[in-house]
Every structure is written in structure tokens, then in C-alpha cells.
Design a protein around this motif. Structure first.
Motif: not given
Length: 230
Positions: A39-60
Motif C-alpha cells: 500500500a503506497v500513497k499515490g498509486v491508484d489502479v482502476s478498471v475501465l469499461n466493465f472488465d476491459d482494461r486496467l488503468l494505473m496512475h502513479n504519483t508515488s
């Protein structure tokens, strides 16, 4: 020429629309990220379009490596914002197709070959571990009218060299039968495009007709002005 160009653009839209729809997720499935470790602050991962893609945003401020299906480096989100992908990873090719049927070149190098994509600190990718890969229904889906958990999934990562995991769940969700099917949505879009073509052609013909009439109508107007002068 304008009419021809417009028609070509519309044809391109009609051809690309089903392709775009094919790359969307399956609305019957919901893939959800449940945790990211460490668990690192600034790392966010979500799912796009139901089950199609993963999105990672890294500002850690840490370097993050996403591992492929052989636990080899697939992509990196570096602390300076650089996003790069390893073209020597099989996942680089397999992730282009939802069923993983894209051919993988032979003789890929064992060492990563990094291709820079951006400096946005954001990376989205199709990961086969986060959706149902089968062409038939999952074996534990007994009743499609009931919300059913299909599986747990994980994607291995490294954060500043430390091993970690993106963990999630995949669930079947029955849809409201009153909803508009995807095919009907596409048919409606095609109808709107066809109507746009018709309107364009009609206006074009009217404009051409007005132009011709304007050229012929100049003489009578001039004649009328001469008679009034007398």
C-alpha cells in the motif's frame, strides 16, 4: 470533391464503429480492484469499461513495474512520470486482443526492450487476468439471472523493487432486460449517420441549384431596372 470526401469519412465511421464496440468490455461482467500491495500513497489502479482494461496512475515517487504472464517485466511507470512498455514481453502482443489470439513473434529477447509511451504517469492496458477468457460461459455460472462471483484475480507488480500485487474480483451481473442492446445502439447510430448523409446531399443540391438560378436571374433584373428608368 467535398461530397466525395464527406462520403469517405462517413464510410470510415461506419466501418470503425463495430471495431470500437468489439474492444469494449462485456457489460455482463464487473471486474473490480480490491487491493494494491504494498500500500503506497499515490498509486491508484482502476478498471475501465466493465472488465476491459486496467488503468494505473502513479504519483508515488516510486518506480513501478507491472509483470506479464510469465512474471517478467511488461510495463513500467517510473517516478519521473515516464511510462514504457517492454516489446520483448509476450504480453505486449497478447494484450492487443481480448482473447489473446494475436500471434507473438518468435525469438523475443530475454532482456527487456523498453518503448516509451508517454510521460503522463498513467498506463492503461488490457490484462487477460482480469476478465473471463473463455468463449463459453464460466462453469460456475449456473443461473444468468443471479449475480455470481466468477473468480478472484491478481496481477503481480514491483514497487521500488519490492514484490506486490494488484488484486481484484470478477463478477457476473444480470442486465435489465429493458435495456437497449448494443446492436440496437449501433443500428441507431448508423441510422443517424445515414440521415446526416441525406441532409448533406439535399443541402448540397439546393446550394448548387441556387447558384445556377442566380446566374440566370441577373439579366431579367437588369431589364426591369431599365424599364423603370424609362
Amino acid at each position: 470533391m467535398r461530397t466525395l470526401a464527406f462520403g469517405a469519412a462517413v464510410v470510415a465511421l461506419l466501418l470503425s464503429a463495430p471495431v470500437a464496440l468489439a474492444h469494449q468490455g462485456n457489460p455482463h461482467y464487473r471486474s473490480l480492484v480490491t487491493s494494491v500491495t504494498p500500500a503506497v500513497k499515490g498509486v491508484d489502479v482502476s478498471v475501465l469499461n466493465f472488465d476491459d482494461r486496467l488503468l494505473m496512475h502513479n504519483t508515488s515517487g516510486q518506480d513501478i513495474t507491472i509483470l506479464d504472464y510469465q512474471n517478467k517485466p511488461y510495463a513500467q511507470l517510473l517516478k519521473d512520470g515516464t511510462v514504457q512498455v517492454n516489446t520483448n514481453s509476450e504480453a505486449y502482443y497478447l494484450n492487443e486482443d481480448r482473447l489473446g489470439e494475436t500471434s507473438v513473434p518468435k525469438g523475443l529477447g530475454s532482456e527487456p526492450k523498453w518503448k516509451q509511451l508517454s510521460r503522463s504517469s498513467r498506463f492503461e492496458w488490457h490484462d487477460h487476468r482480469a476478465h473471463w477468457m473463455g468463449k463459453s460461459d464460466p462453469p460456475n455460472l449456473k443461473d444468468k439471472s443471479v449475480k455470481t462471483k466468477i473468480d478472484n484475480w491478481t496481477v503481480p507488480i514491483q514497487v521500488a523493487g519490492d514484490k506486490g500485487t494488484i488484486a481484484g474480483t470478477l463478477t457476473w451481473v444480470p442486465l435489465d432486460e429493458g435495456g437497449l442492446p448494443v446492436g440496437a445502439i449501433f443500428a441507431f447510430a448508423a441510422l443517424l449517420i445515414a440521415l446526416s448523409i441525406a441532409v448533406f446531399i439535399i443541402r448540397r443540391r439546393r446550394a448548387d441549384g441556387d447558384g445556377d438560378g442566380g446566374g440566370d436571374g441577373g439579366a431579367p433584373q437588369k431589364k426591369k431596372e431599365v424599364v423603370e428608368a424609362w
